[in-house]
Design a protein around this motif. Structure first.
Motif, mmCIF file in Angstrom:
data_model
loop_
_atom_site.group_PDB
_atom_site.id
_atom_site.type_symbol
_atom_site.label_atom_id
_atom_site.label_comp_id
_atom_site.label_asym_id
_atom_site.label_seq_id
_atom_site.Cartn_x
_atom_site.Cartn_y
_atom_site.Cartn_z
ATOM 1 N N GLY A 5 -2.270 -8.034 11.213
ATOM 2 C CA GLY A 5 -2.245 -7.727 12.632
ATOM 3 C C GLY A 5 -2.266 -6.228 12.868
ATOM 4 O O GLY A 5 -1.593 -5.473 12.159
ATOM 5 N N THR A 6 -3.029 -5.791 13.863
ATOM 6 C CA THR A 6 -3.109 -4.362 14.144
ATOM 7 C C THR A 6 -1.815 -3.829 14.755
ATOM 8 O O THR A 6 -1.628 -2.621 14.815
ATOM 9 C CB THR A 6 -4.301 -4.038 15.067
ATOM 10 N N GLY A 7 -0.919 -4.715 15.141
ATOM 11 C CA GLY A 7 0.391 -4.296 15.637
ATOM 12 C C GLY A 7 1.444 -4.262 14.543
ATOM 13 O O GLY A 7 2.590 -3.879 14.785
ATOM 14 N N PRO A 17 -0.955 0.887 10.049
ATOM 15 C CA PRO A 17 -1.417 2.276 9.962
ATOM 16 C C PRO A 17 -1.727 2.703 8.519
ATOM 17 O O PRO A 17 -2.739 3.374 8.278
ATOM 18 C CB PRO A 17 -0.262 3.081 10.554
ATOM 19 N N ALA A 18 -0.906 2.312 7.560
ATOM 20 C CA ALA A 18 -1.164 2.663 6.158
ATOM 21 C C ALA A 18 -2.333 1.860 5.597
ATOM 22 O O ALA A 18 -3.216 2.414 4.927
ATOM 23 C CB ALA A 18 0.080 2.434 5.309
ATOM 24 N N ALA A 58 0.858 -1.181 0.000
ATOM 25 C CA ALA A 58 0.000 0.000 0.000
ATOM 26 C C ALA A 58 0.895 1.233 0.000
ATOM 27 O O ALA A 58 2.083 1.159 0.330
ATOM 28 C CB ALA A 58 -0.922 0.008 1.224
ATOM 29 N N ARG A 59 0.309 2.330 -0.357
ATOM 30 C CA ARG A 59 1.026 3.596 -0.292
ATOM 31 C C ARG A 59 0.732 4.226 1.056
ATOM 32 O O ARG A 59 -0.431 4.392 1.429
ATOM 33 C CB ARG A 59 0.560 4.512 -1.425
ATOM 34 N N PRO A 108 6.039 3.721 0.580
ATOM 35 C CA PRO A 108 5.355 2.436 0.415
ATOM 36 C C PRO A 108 5.525 1.534 1.639
ATOM 37 O O PRO A 108 6.543 1.594 2.334
ATOM 38 C CB PRO A 108 6.033 1.827 -0.807
ATOM 39 N N VAL A 109 4.496 0.725 1.888
ATOM 40 C CA VAL A 109 4.546 -0.278 2.958
ATOM 41 C C VAL A 109 4.148 -1.617 2.367
ATOM 42 O O VAL A 109 3.512 -1.688 1.315
ATOM 43 C CB VAL A 109 3.619 0.073 4.148
ATOM 44 N N GLY A 110 4.533 -2.686 3.061
ATOM 45 C CA GLY A 110 4.154 -4.011 2.606
ATOM 46 C C GLY A 110 4.475 -5.062 3.634
ATOM 47 O O GLY A 110 5.292 -4.838 4.534
#
Length: 169
Positions: free
Chosen positions: A63-65, A70-71, A34-35, A40-42
């Protein structure tokens, strides 16, 4: 009601029991991207599942951790990448916390909707997030497939007993 011998009373399983059982379940390996505001995150996912063909929907858990949460929690679009057995290193990179997952040698480009698209995968999809369902310490993300390319060659990468494997004959 039938009572199973040796089962004193139904209760909640321990996390160890749960993990042990699912280590025996082979799963395909995907990377979700995702951006994010900071780039970028992944992350590596073994929870990718087909939900519906009409409309084309899929799901994955996060996981929310997770550093990617967040992204992903606010992303309108995500990328879903099915990895080949030759991409164990890529899977390990995206599974590692604290790693710069998009640094060399990770080859990627910006795809539709600004989603990071990884090169050399068996298939990639760009999806619009349509729901995030609370599930314990995770969220199940539901996403509608908008575009992609299933033209990659090779055999899938699998995850089993805590390790990556190729598909045996």
């Amino acid at each position: 009601m039938t009572v199973t011998p040796g089962l004193a009373s139904p209760g909640l399983a321990t996390a160890d029991l749960f993990r042990s059982a699912f280590r025996r379940h082979a799963a395909g390996v995907a990377v979700i991207t995702a951006r994010g505001d900071a780039g970028p995150v992944g992350f590596t996912a073994t929870s990718l599942a087909s939900v519906s063909a009409e409309p084309p929907l899929l799901s994955f858990g996060i996981g929310t951790g997770s550093s990617s949460w967040p992204a992903v929690s606010v992303a309108e679009y995500v990328g879903v990448h099915v990895l080949g057995e030759h991409q164990e290193g890529l899977a390990a990179t995206f599974a590692r916390s604290g790693a710069d997952r998009f640094a060399a040698p990770t080859a990627w480009r910006e795809g539709p909707g600004g989603v990071p698209v990884l090169d050399g995968v068996l298939a990639w999809l760009v999806c619009r997030v349509v729901g995030r369902v609370p599930a314990g310490d995770h969220r199940v993300v539901l996403a509608e497939v908008l575009s992609g390319d299933p033209a990659g060659e090779g055999r899938p990468l699998l995850y089993h007993q805590g390790r990556y494997h190729g598909l045996g004959d």
